[in-house]
Design an enzyme around this catalytic site. Structure first.
Site, PDB file in Angstrom:
ATOM      1  N   SER A 177       0.834  -1.199   0.000  1.00 11.79           N
ATOM      2  CA  SER A 177       0.000   0.000   0.000  1.00 11.79           C
ATOM      3  C   SER A 177       0.872   1.253   0.000  1.00 11.79           C
ATOM      4  O   SER A 177       1.668   1.457  -0.892  1.00 11.79           O
ATOM      5  CB  SER A 177      -0.967  -0.029   1.181  1.00 11.79           C
ATOM      6  OG  SER A 177      -1.905   1.011   1.106  1.00 11.79           O
ATOM      7  N   ASP A 210      -2.158   6.410  -4.078  1.00 15.36           N
ATOM      8  CA  ASP A 210      -1.087   5.672  -3.418  1.00 15.36           C
ATOM      9  C   ASP A 210      -0.710   4.496  -4.330  1.00 15.36           C
ATOM     10  O   ASP A 210      -1.341   4.284  -5.375  1.00 15.36           O
ATOM     11  CB  ASP A 210      -1.508   5.236  -2.011  1.00 15.36           C
ATOM     12  CG  ASP A 210      -2.495   4.082  -2.004  1.00 15.36           C
ATOM     13  OD1 ASP A 210      -3.192   3.884  -3.013  1.00 15.36           O
ATOM     14  OD2 ASP A 210      -2.584   3.387  -0.975  1.00 15.36           O
ATOM     15  N   ASP A 215      -1.090   1.289  -4.554  1.00 24.00           N
ATOM     16  CA  ASP A 215      -2.017   0.237  -4.974  1.00 24.00           C
ATOM     17  C   ASP A 215      -3.407   0.780  -5.274  1.00 24.00           C
ATOM     18  O   ASP A 215      -4.359   0.023  -5.442  1.00 24.00           O
ATOM     19  CB  ASP A 215      -2.075  -0.899  -3.954  1.00 24.00           C
ATOM     20  CG  ASP A 215      -2.766  -0.510  -2.652  1.00 24.00           C
ATOM     21  OD1 ASP A 215      -2.677   0.674  -2.261  1.00 24.00           O
ATOM     22  OD2 ASP A 215      -3.391  -1.383  -2.028  1.00 24.00           O
ATOM     23  N   ASP A 268      -5.815   2.433  -3.670  1.00 28.06           N
ATOM     24  CA  ASP A 268      -7.002   2.368  -2.815  1.00 28.06           C
ATOM     25  C   ASP A 268      -7.132   3.603  -1.923  1.00 28.06           C
ATOM     26  O   ASP A 268      -8.037   3.684  -1.095  1.00 28.06           O
ATOM     27  CB  ASP A 268      -7.030   1.085  -1.978  1.00 28.06           C
ATOM     28  CG  ASP A 268      -5.948   1.020  -0.909  1.00 28.06           C
ATOM     29  OD1 ASP A 268      -5.056   1.899  -0.890  1.00 28.06           O
ATOM     30  OD2 ASP A 268      -5.985   0.082  -0.090  1.00 28.06           O
TER      31      ASP A 268
END
Length: 448
Positions: free
Chosen positions: A97, A239, A241, A243
């Site tokens: 993340s 960010d 990834d 999400d």
């Protein structure tokens, strides 16, 4: 196992230290032991260490007799869509993340296309710690199949919940800071499908982050000048990834991650009615909006699995976390940058306002965050002391201690992974919010 952080929904750590191929093998093997029968969808974000971990994860799944569908480098919410589309037994996302580049991690998905719920995650942790897994005989070893155009189903789901033609009519110019993350291609394709003139920064998904990956005001400071130079209507920053989403207006002003969810909720509630769910660390803007539109509002403990559990229990219309993660059940029960982008663009198209104009209509609060070291054995005493000291506030022990007043609130949460307490306060002014965090920090440090 230094630098390894394990929770009920996944793990992350510094590659080569806490996170090694052996750790990944043991964790994924435990997952295969508990997951229902069927193939597993596997994907990763753009971190250079992801390929090595992908190979370890695939080998483990195949050795356990699982067939896999390999989706390559995609956003985390895209994996959730794919798990549902292919009716898979689950999914594995290799991603850390917003953590720094030396980190990587594994996030697990349930067959419903959501991050695994806490009950499953707790069983998994026990299986992992006990070393419980099963290997298949040689004649039942699994195999891998590539997923064709893995981004397309996610794009279709997002485009289905907005008026794409109306957005196209605005011909908005949008800067997308993908920061070399997994959302670069999906973000570009979404903007093109919505008729936007896209300016892509960090569009190569190679994990070579040009700035620290968490989309905070400090980390995006260099983006403000670029926004002004490019002459765009707004900027989205993902960010790694995809999400979590932050937004900057045409002047380069950082609207903040908290504003992402608030803008989405405000827009959705203009035309639809239903319960709203956030976690207890999210801005009071969301509660105020729910009250404005006369819909039920609920708070969960911090963490996406908790938010999703409560959304399902309350049949929520919309939800998410104030870290820039909107969750739209029509697309999936995963925090989703693409959902945030599409809804904000639709809000601009329908209202005729700039994103700055939309943000200026939101309730106004200032949030301050800090943390202090604290022995886990003293947490209960510390929270009790705070509750007695702030006796004029409404206290809630849902997750740590949250104290609410009519015009401000304070949350003190012990970390699950470090001997610290996190302190968050929100008030009408930054001074009032900072005063609350300082008072709480002083009381906690007095216990050292």
């Amino acid at each position: 196992m230094g630098n390894l952080i394990i929770s009920v929904s996944g793990l992350r750590g510094v590659v080569g230290q806490g996170l090694t191929p052996e750790v990944a093998l043991r964790y994924v093997a435990a997952f295969t032991r508990l997951a229902p029968a069927g193939r597993i969808v596997v994907a990763r974000d753009s971190r250079p260490t992801g390929l090595m971990l992908l190979e370890a994860v695939l080998a483990t799944l195949h050795a356990a007799g699982r067939n896999t569908l390999e989706a390559g480098i995609i956003p985390t919410p895209t994996l959730g869509v794919l798990v549902r589309k292919y009716q898979a037994a689950g999914g594995i996302m290799i991603s850390a993340s917003h953590n720094p580049p030396e980190y990587n991690g594994i996030k697990l998905f349930a067959p419903e296309g959501r991050v695994v719920p806490q009950s499953f995650g707790q069983q998994l942790l026990e299986a992992y710690r006990r070393g419980q897994w099963d290997w298949a005989p040689w004649y039942r070893i699994g195999s891998s199949q590539p997923c064709p155009d893995p981004i397309a189903p996610h794009l279709e789901a997002v485009l289905a919940v907005v008026d794409a033609q109306q957005i196209r009519s605005r011909s908005l110019k949008v800067l997308l800071d993908a920061n070399h993350g997994a959302g670069a291609e999906a973000g570009r394709r979404l903007l093109e499908a919505l008729g936007c003139q896209a300016v892509i920064v960090g569009g190569e998904p190679d994990g070579q982050f040009e700035h620290p990956p968490e989309p905070t005001a400090e980390n995006l400071a260099s983006l403000s000048a670029l926004v002004r130079q490019a002459g765009v209507d707004l900027a989205f920053a993902m960010d790694p990834d995809a999400d979590r989403l932050a937004i900057l207006d045409s002047s380069g002003r950082y609207l903040g991650e908290e504003a992402t969810l608030a803008l989405c909720v405000d827009h959705v509630l203009k035309t639809r009615q239903g319960p709203i769910v956030t976690n207890c660390a999210t801005s009071r803007m969301i509660e105020d909006l729910a009250r404005k539109y006369d819909v039920p509002f609920f708070r969960s403990p911090v963490g996406e699995p908790h938010v999703v559990d409560l959304m399902l229990a309350k049949d929520a219309l919309f939800g998410g976390e104030g870290n820039g993660g909107p969750i739209d059940p029509r697309v999936g029960y995963v925090r989703d940058c693409l959902v945030g982008m599409a809804l904000v663009l639709e809000a601009m198209a329908q209202s005729g306002l700039s994103v700055a104009g939309l943000a200026d209509q939101l309730p106004r609060y200032e949030m301050v965050k800090t943390k202090v070291p604290l022995d886990p054995a003293k947490v209960r005493e510390a929270l009790d002391r705070l509750e007695r000291h702030f006796s004029d506030a409404r206290a809630d022990r849902l997750d740590g201690l949250r104290l609410d007043w009519p015009d401000r609130w304070l949350l003190v949460r012990p970390s699950n992974t470090e001997p610290i307490c996190r302190i968050i306060a929100e008030a009408r002014t930054e001074i009032d919010a900072r005063t609350l965090t300082q008072q709480a920090a002083q009381m906690l440090t007095s216990l050292l």
